[in-house]
Design a protein around this motif. Structure first.
Motif, PDB file in Angstrom:
ATOM      1  N   ASP A  40       0.827  -1.203   0.000  1.00 33.99           N
ATOM      2  CA  ASP A  40       0.000   0.000   0.000  1.00 33.99           C
ATOM      3  C   ASP A  40       0.864   1.258   0.000  1.00 33.99           C
ATOM      4  O   ASP A  40       0.551   2.250  -0.678  1.00 33.99           O
ATOM      5  CB  ASP A  40      -0.945  -0.010   1.198  1.00 33.99           C
ATOM      6  N   ALA A  43       2.426   1.570  -3.528  1.00 28.36           N
ATOM      7  CA  ALA A  43       1.435   2.077  -4.484  1.00 28.36           C
ATOM      8  C   ALA A  43       1.215   3.573  -4.303  1.00 28.36           C
ATOM      9  O   ALA A  43       1.151   4.335  -5.273  1.00 28.36           O
ATOM     10  CB  ALA A  43       0.120   1.320  -4.323  1.00 28.36           C
ATOM     11  N   ASP A  44       1.084   4.002  -3.059  1.00 25.02           N
ATOM     12  CA  ASP A  44       0.900   5.419  -2.768  1.00 25.02           C
ATOM     13  C   ASP A  44       2.093   6.234  -3.257  1.00 25.02           C
ATOM     14  O   ASP A  44       1.925   7.334  -3.809  1.00 25.02           O
ATOM     15  CB  ASP A  44       0.710   5.614  -1.265  1.00 25.02           C
ATOM     16  N   VAL A  47       1.909   6.524  -7.147  1.00 22.38           N
ATOM     17  CA  VAL A  47       0.804   7.350  -7.631  1.00 22.38           C
ATOM     18  C   VAL A  47       0.940   8.807  -7.204  1.00 22.38           C
ATOM     19  O   VAL A  47       0.692   9.728  -8.003  1.00 22.38           O
ATOM     20  CB  VAL A  47      -0.541   6.775  -7.148  1.00 22.38           C
ATOM     21  N   SER A  79       0.414  -4.850  -9.374  1.00 24.89           N
ATOM     22  CA  SER A  79      -0.248  -4.196 -10.509  1.00 24.89           C
ATOM     23  C   SER A  79      -1.752  -4.417 -10.456  1.00 24.89           C
ATOM     24  O   SER A  79      -2.538  -3.509 -10.780  1.00 24.89           O
ATOM     25  CB  SER A  79       0.330  -4.713 -11.828  1.00 24.89           C
ATOM     26  N   MET A  82      -3.002  -2.108  -7.651  1.00 23.69           N
ATOM     27  CA  MET A  82      -2.984  -0.689  -8.011  1.00 23.69           C
ATOM     28  C   MET A  82      -3.998  -0.358  -9.092  1.00 23.69           C
ATOM     29  O   MET A  82      -4.630   0.711  -9.071  1.00 23.69           O
ATOM     30  CB  MET A  82      -1.579  -0.285  -8.453  1.00 23.69           C
ATOM     31  N   TYR A  86      -6.550   2.176  -7.596  1.00 24.99           N
ATOM     32  CA  TYR A  86      -6.376   3.501  -8.192  1.00 24.99           C
ATOM     33  C   TYR A  86      -6.950   3.507  -9.612  1.00 24.99           C
ATOM     34  O   TYR A  86      -6.310   3.948 -10.567  1.00 24.99           O
ATOM     35  CB  TYR A  86      -4.899   3.892  -8.211  1.00 24.99           C
TER      36      TYR A  86
END
Length: 262
Positions: A40, A43-44, A47, A79, A82, A86
């Motif tokens: 997490d 990913a953050d 992005v 992937s 995400m 997102y």
């Protein structure tokens, strides 16, 4: 012993497994590789830090329709996470040999249950590939391709059962291929071809590359039988994913153009 879930070999933990793993329940074998999942945070970071920096400093097209995420093995796992988490950022996800067997059997159910795909404003296209040949990989490890093969159909069926449009999911299985970079390099053109064939901006039925009120007008003409739509227009025009192109889709376009909350 089930080699897909138990590992009798030496445990080689690395930060790569933790960094690319969501905080999902792990299988017995997965717990030997993943001790502190931080997917997490990864990913953050991608992005909200990496992408904005690249868009600011380089000549990019930052809009969603030009954005995708992809990876292999654990990269395929993050992937998937995400692309769904997102979905307002990524138009597609490429998942090569995602090592789903490092997680509990019900993890996809738990993950997908967090989302109402039918009401989500944007859904990413998903391309799934797995081989089936173990090759030089040790049995009972995250790299054993034969343990991954089944998750192509499992993932697709799980998504479709939750109203995810089937036409937005591409799949390929080649049981003669193994868990290695040369395999994914070979399959990559297939993924790009599928993405090209299924691309386009959702709602852009007049094909001018912009979602605007003219697209809503075209849908109204189509419903009045004043114009015909080809297969691509029918796919792009079905914004609410109900299998039809009608006034509801034209209304959605009008709301999006006016930036009215749906």
């Amino acid at each position: 012993m089930d080699m897909c879930t138990d590992n009798k070999y030496e445990n080689h933990k690395s930060q790569r497994f933790n960094e690319l793993s969501p905080k999902w329940d792990r299988s017995a074998m997965g717990k030997q590789y993943i001790s502190s999942p931080a997917g997490d945070k990864y990913a953050d970071f991608i992005v909200n830090t990496v992408k904005p920096y690249i868009d600011e400093h380089y000549n990019t097209k930052p809009q969603r329709q030009y954005m995708g995420i992809g990876g292999s093995s654990m990269g395929g796992i993050i992937s998937l996470y995400m692309a769904i988490e997102y979905s307002e950022v990524f138009d597609y996800g490429i998942l090569f040999s995602p090592a789903m067997h490092v997680y509990a059997d019900d993890i996809l159910d738990k993950f997908f249950n967090n989302y109402d795909f039918k009401s989500m404003k944007s859904l990413p296209r998903i391309y799934l590939f797995a081989g089936g040949e173990t090759g030089g990989s040790d049995p009972g490890t995250p790299y054993e391709e034969a343990c991954i093969t089944k998750y192509v159909d499992i993932t697709k069926d799980n998504l479709v059962s939750r109203n995810y449009p089937e036409q937005m999911i591409g799949t390929m299985i080649d049981k003669n291929l193994s868990h290695i970079e040369s395999t994914w390099a070979k399959i990559f053109p297939n993924a790009l071809k599928w993405l090209s064939d299924t691309g386009g901006i959702s709602g852009d039925v007049n094909g001018d590359g912009i979602l605007n009120i003219r697209d809503a007008t075209e849908i109204q003409k189509y419903n009045a039988e004043l114009v015909d739509f080809n297969e691509t227009q029918l796919r792009l025009g079905d914004l609410n994913n109900d299998g039809r192109v009608n006034i509801s889709d034209a209304t959605l376009i009008q709301k999006r153009v006016a930036e009215i909350k749906e």
